[in-house]
Scaffold this motif. Structure first.
Motif, PDB file in Angstrom:
ATOM      1  N   SER A  68      -3.210   1.094  -6.051  1.00 37.02           N
ATOM      2  CA  SER A  68      -2.149   2.263  -6.324  1.00 37.02           C
ATOM      3  C   SER A  68      -1.343   1.757  -7.454  1.00 37.02           C
ATOM      4  CB  SER A  68      -1.284   1.964  -5.153  1.00 37.02           C
ATOM      5  OG  SER A  68      -0.744   0.709  -4.886  1.00 37.02           O
ATOM      6  N   ASP A  91      -5.007  -1.309  -0.091  1.00 37.39           N
ATOM      7  CA  ASP A  91      -6.162  -0.491  -0.976  1.00 37.39           C
ATOM      8  C   ASP A  91      -7.252  -1.568  -1.430  1.00 37.39           C
ATOM      9  OD1 ASP A  91      -4.617   1.887  -0.760  1.00 37.39           O
ATOM     10  OD2 ASP A  91      -4.121   1.691  -2.831  1.00 37.39           O
ATOM     11  N   GLU A 117      -9.520  -2.374   1.377  1.00 40.62           N
ATOM     12  CA  GLU A 117     -10.470  -1.352   1.641  1.00 40.62           C
ATOM     13  C   GLU A 117     -11.429  -0.896   0.619  1.00 40.62           C
ATOM     14  OE1 GLU A 117      -8.782   1.792   3.804  1.00 40.62           O
ATOM     15  OE2 GLU A 117      -8.337   0.450   5.538  1.00 40.62           O
ATOM     16  N   CYS A 123      -5.103  -0.648   8.195  1.00 37.36           N
ATOM     17  CA  CYS A 123      -6.403  -1.033   7.388  1.00 37.36           C
ATOM     18  C   CYS A 123      -7.385  -0.618   8.343  1.00 37.36           C
ATOM     19  CB  CYS A 123      -6.401  -2.525   7.024  1.00 37.36           C
ATOM     20  SG  CYS A 123      -7.452  -2.888   5.832  1.00 37.36           S
ATOM     21  N   LEU A 166     -10.485   0.499  -2.185  1.00 39.73           N
ATOM     22  CA  LEU A 166      -9.848   1.655  -2.755  1.00 39.73           C
ATOM     23  C   LEU A 166      -9.241   1.564  -4.140  1.00 39.73           C
ATOM     24  CD1 LEU A 166      -8.207   3.403   0.555  1.00 39.73           C
ATOM     25  CD2 LEU A 166     -10.597   3.652  -0.470  1.00 39.73           C
TER      26      LEU A 166
END
Length: 458
Positions: free
Chosen positions: A209, A201, A204, A33, A206
């Motif tokens: 997934s 994810d 951060e 991370c 993002l």
């Protein structure tokens, strides 16, 4: 709350355990991370405490929250290098906090110690965590005080989470001070690799997934938002008149917008008309410039024809000579003009001096006339002066004769007689004056003494 009021109970710290790093153990899955650096202290955070810390941070973003991190301080047998493995997190339920500070209390530390001894007796306190809602990732002076005094072991860490900005970071001891590491590792069992990747994810920010086939739990942030939505009180019913007022307001705003659009359209039309007029003016100027340029070119061609068979270079050379001669003539004319101006100033000064001399000359002429008149009267004055001198001589002779007579006895007698006569004359004048005064006084007294009635009877 001051640091003196923060008293932790007795904490047992064990020697670093010799354990294989999770990223080298096939039983575990690890995901980096952020960006762990090669010189950073390796920090491994299990998915369960990572998720618990995030949910605790999002439960209240108006104040700072915190707790402790439990796990192991380890040494990798293969490399002999230390690392920290965080496997559990305990919330501090009794604490003093504000929007910008978090402080452990006696009760919070005692409860954490009891909870750890009851549930995780084999784990060490390897650090602490707290939130900075909206302030970013850093350690304040108060945070450094807490860590330096109560988490001073070399491998103990501090974890800071900003639930509003969605950022987080670990701090470790380095050369006697606290330094932030570049990143850390999330850990989970080998079979939870997909869930672990989704958690990384989410931390951060993002894109998520794909969810596992069996479904997945909601992210901590989404779950916190849903809880807030469910706990949000229903808005009070609006009065029926609000709709009419809103419609009237919207109608007024629409009319105002239409009026503004009409004014803008009118202004644009005027601007376009002005632009067209200016374009016509520019076109006319362009034509005049082109015609003037054509005329100048024609004049130059005619001039070249007049100079005969001279080449343009020779013509340019002659033109340059004439231009230089003209410039020199201009310079001379400027110099002559300056000289003329200087002479003009000098002439003006001389005229002023001449005017003054004219005045002096007029005064001199007047004086000369007076002297000339005196010169004409000089012969008569000389004759008169000679006559006066003769008279004076005669008088002086007479005075000398009289003085000689006076010096004789008869003269002295005559002088005394003259003096006596003068005395008699003076006495006579004085007696006459006294008699006049007495007569006037007598008349005045008689007039005053006469009765007023007797004057009437006579």
């Amino acid at each position: 709350m001051s640091g003196d009021e923060i008293v932790f109970g007795e904490v047992r710290f064990r020697e670093p355990a010799r354990v294989t790093r999770p990223d080298r153990d096939p039983r575990f899955a690890c995901v980096a991370c952020q960006a762990p650096g090669p010189d950073d202290l390796p920090i491994f955070l299990d998915a369960a405490p990572a998720d618990a810390v995030e949910r605790h941070a999002l439960s209240d973003t108006t104040v700072e929250l915190g707790g402790v991190l439990l796990g192991k301080e380890c040494v990798d047998p293969a490399t002999g290098l230390p690392f920290v493995w965080i496997t559990q997190a305990l919330e501090a339920r009794h604490y003093a906090n504000t929007q910008a500070s978090f402080t452990y209390t006696h009760d919070s530390w005692e409860e954490i110690t009891r909870e750890r001894d009851r549930r995780f007796p084999d784990l060490d306190v390897v650090g602490w965590y707290h939130t900075h809602p909206g302030f970013g990732i850093f350690l304040s002076h108060h945070d450094l005080f807490i860590h330096q005094n109560f988490f001073s072991q070399p491998l103990q860490t501090a974890y800071v989470v900003d639930p509003i900005q969605g950022t987080r970071g670990f701090f470790r001891w380095a050369d006697g001070r606290m330094a932030q590491v570049g990143g850390f590792h999330l850990c989970a069992g080998r079979g939870e690799r997909t869930t672990l990747a989704r958690l990384a994810d989410q931390l951060e920010a993002l894109p998520d997934s794909p969810a596992p086939s069996g479904g997945g739990a909601l992210s901590p942030r989404l779950e916190a938002e849903l809880i807030k939505m469910l706990n949000r009180p229903a808005p009070p019913p609006r009065p029926a008149g609000d709709g009419l007022a809103l419609a009237a307001l919207l109608g007024f705003l629409g009319s105002l917008a239409l009026a503004m659009l009409a004014a803008l359209a009118f202004w644009l039309v005027r601007v376009d008309a002005r632009a067209a007029a200016q374009a016509d003016t520019l076109a006319a100027l362009r034509r005049e410039v082109e015609e003037a340029a054509t005329g100048r070119k024609l004049a130059v061609d005619i001039l070249l024809e007049k100079v005969g068979g001279e080449t343009p270079e020779l013509f340019v050379e002659r033109y340059d000579k004439l231009a230089r001669a003209r410039d020199e003539a201009r310079k001379q004319a400027e110099a002559g003009r300056a000289a003329v101006e200087t002479l003009g100033l000098r002439v003006q000064e001389l005229e002023e001096a001449a005017e003054g001399l004219r005045g002096e000359l007029a005064d001199a002429r007047k004086t000369l006339k007076v002297h000339e008149a005196d010169a004409k009267a000089a012969p008569k004055l000389r004759e008169r002066l000679a006559e006066l001198e003769r008279v004076e001589a005669d008088r002086l002779a007479e005075i000398r004769d009289q003085r000689a007579i006076l010096e004789t006895a008869e003269g002295e007698k005559a002088e005394s007689t003259y003096r006596a006569l003068n005395a008699y004359k003076t006495a006579a004048y004085a007696g006459g004056l006294v008699s006049l005064v007495l007569g006037v006084a007598t008349v005045f007294l008689l007039v005053r003494a006469t009765p007023a009635g007797g004057a009437d009877g006579g």
